[in-house]
Design an enzyme around this catalytic site. Structure first.
Site, short mmCIF file in Angstrom:
data_model
loop_
_atom_site.label_atom_id
_atom_site.label_comp_id
_atom_site.label_asym_id
_atom_site.label_seq_id
_atom_site.Cartn_x
_atom_site.Cartn_y
_atom_site.Cartn_z
N GLU A 81 -0.46 4.90 -0.60
CA GLU A 81 -1.18 6.14 -0.90
C GLU A 81 -0.23 7.32 -0.73
O GLU A 81 0.59 7.34 0.18
CB GLU A 81 -2.36 6.31 0.06
N LYS B 90 -1.06 0.57 -25.27
CA LYS B 90 -1.37 0.56 -26.71
C LYS B 90 -0.05 0.54 -27.47
O LYS B 90 0.69 -0.43 -27.37
CB LYS B 90 -2.30 1.73 -27.04
N ASP C 43 -4.63 14.03 -25.25
CA ASP C 43 -4.73 12.62 -24.87
C ASP C 43 -4.07 11.83 -26.00
O ASP C 43 -4.67 11.61 -27.05
CB ASP C 43 -6.21 12.25 -24.71
N ARG D 64 -1.72 -2.67 -18.89
CA ARG D 64 -2.79 -1.68 -18.89
C ARG D 64 -2.48 -0.65 -17.81
O ARG D 64 -2.13 -0.99 -16.69
CB ARG D 64 -4.13 -2.35 -18.60
N TYR E 63 0.84 -1.20 0.00
CA TYR E 63 0.00 0.00 0.00
C TYR E 63 0.87 1.24 0.00
O TYR E 63 1.85 1.31 0.75
CB TYR E 63 -0.92 0.03 1.23
N THR F 135 -2.40 6.17 -22.24
CA THR F 135 -2.39 4.81 -21.73
C THR F 135 -0.97 4.27 -21.90
O THR F 135 -0.18 4.84 -22.65
CB THR F 135 -3.34 3.90 -22.53
#
Ligand SMILES: *Cc1c(COP(=O)(O)O)cnc(C)c1O
Length: 418
Positions: free
Chosen positions: A70, A255, A226, A261, A68, A252
């Site tokens: 954060e 691609k 984008d 991903r 974790y 992303t």
């Protein structure tokens, strides 16, 4: 354990993973095997898919899955308060290294946030960083190649913001004058460039100039790019770069960049604090550090000469295949391609066929692509009048121009038999 770049085939790591799963999770092991075989046995032409290396996949399954984290590495200079959990000394190094390596990929001093879980999450966080609900976004029309997150009424972007759109002209190219006119008319808070189904180079500098010339200076107008589809081309120098032009750049990583991903957000250094706060705590919780490890591997791969040559091949292959379709009488939107993909518009040449039908018939012949809306679409997004074809995945599997030309003929044969 090397990338199986010659054929991208079902690789040893799948067998190792499956040996572990087989006893206790036989059904899932069977599905993994099935999917591996499906990927091996089909011709993959979906423009947004690719095959990441074994190194990327191993990093994504590393011990970082448990951590974790954060917040952000403490030494980051954006005024954030560091991490909210102990034990982050290793992930801090990892995340810093990942950020630095992505800056090298795009040769930029922009700030980067490597935590977005996907392209959609990156766009959500980017909007939330600089906009408030009800603000106006000017983006490319979805039926002309834009993305769901660029203002579709069924998406958060369409529900939260006021969306107006620019179009492509009758030639299939972006109508740049339309952007200028709409900046003046609608006074958007953010202008967005970038697409999921547009085969031409996008002139970011021209859009920036149009924004500057047509806004009244009463409020800041953010220019966001984008580059999800074309990021690999930008990295390899095959597409004009939005760096130095746009205020915010999202992408992303799965691609043309050929990673797992995921998403990334770049921004001008002065927006760093807003963007970081927009990702966490505004839109996401803990970062996926195993995916950040995979993103770091992806960035290292993108720095290699081999990767740049791969992207050059992707572009040459798309051009060769696209020309072959045109030679056979097909109608390609804008009459060609300058990137990794193109759109076939069936509405004039095959008015009786929908994109949906063509997608399904090709799938029964092991050729995988997707239906797509075309400019001035008359059918619903479920039916469509076009198909989208991309070359990144099969180029990873070792396809050259001759192979793509042969597939074009096979597709033509199948379409003629419907
Ligand atoms: C693919 C894509 C996205 C969304 O990415 P996901 O990871 O599927 O959420 C966003 N914008 C554009 C232009 C895309 O092509």
């Amino acid at each position: 354990m090397n990338r199986n770049s010659e054929n991208g085939s079902y690789t040893p790591i799948d067998e190792e993973i499956n040996a572990v799963l087989k006893n206790e999770h036989p059904y899932i092991a069977k599905l993994i095997e099935e999917e591996g075989r499906r990927q091996e046995d089909t011709i993959q032409l979906i423009a947004s898919e690719n095959f990441p290396s074994d190194a990327v996949r191993i990093a994504a399954a590393s011990p970082f899955v448990s951590k974790y984290s954060e917040g952000y590495p403490a030494e980051r200079t954006t005024g954030n308060t560091g991490r909210y959990y102990g034990g982050c000394e290793v992930v801090d190094k990892l995340e810093e290294y990942c950020c630095d390596t992505w800056r090298r990929v795009f040769d930029t001093d922009y700030h980067v946030n490597v935590q977005p879980h996907s392209g959609s999450s990156a766009n959500f966080a980017a909007y939330m960083s600089v906009l408030k609900a009800g603000d106006t976004i000017l983006a490319m029309n979805l039926s002309n190649g834009g993305h769901l997150t660029h203002g579709s009424p069924v998406n958060f972007s369409g529900k939260l913001f006021n969306n107006v759109f620019y179009d492509v002209g009758s030639d299939g190219f972006i109508d740049y004058d339309d952007i200028g006119r709409k900046v003046a008319e609608y006074k958007p808070d953010l202008v967005l460039a970038g697409a999921s189904a547009y085969s031409r180079k996008i002139d970011f500098a021209r859009i920036k100039k149009l924004i500057d010339e047509n806004s009244d200076g009463a409020k800041p107008v953010y220019f966001m790019v984008d580059m999800s589809h074309i990021a690999g081309l930008v990295a390899a120098g095959d597409h004009p770069s939005p760096f130095g032009v746009a205020d915010i750049i999202t992408t992303t990583t799965h691609k043309t960049l050929r990673g797992t991903r995921g998403g990334l957000i770049f921004c001008r250094p002065e927006l760093a604090k807003k963007i970081d706060g927009g990702v966490f705590p505004c839109c996401q919780g803990g970062a996926l550090q195993h995916i950040i490890a995979a993103k770091a591997v992806t960035a290292e791969e993108c720095l290699t000469q081999e990767y740049k040559e791969y992207i050059h091949k992707v572009v040459r292959n798309a051009d060769a295949m696209c020309r072959e379709f045109i030679k056979m009488g097909y109608d390609v939107v804008s009459g060609g391609t300058e990137n990794h993909m193109f759109l076939i518009d069936l509405s004039k040449t095959h008015p009786e066929l929908s994109g949906n039908q063509v997608q399904h018939v090709l799938e029964s012949h092991n050729i995988i692509l997707n239906k797509n809306c075309v400019p001035n679409e008359k059918r619903s997004p479920v039916q469509t009048s076009g198909v989208r074809i991309g070359t990144p995945a099969m180029t990873t599997k070792g396809y050259g121009e001759e192979d793509f030309i042969a597939v074009a003929h096979k597709i033509d044969e199948i379409i003629r038999s419907i």
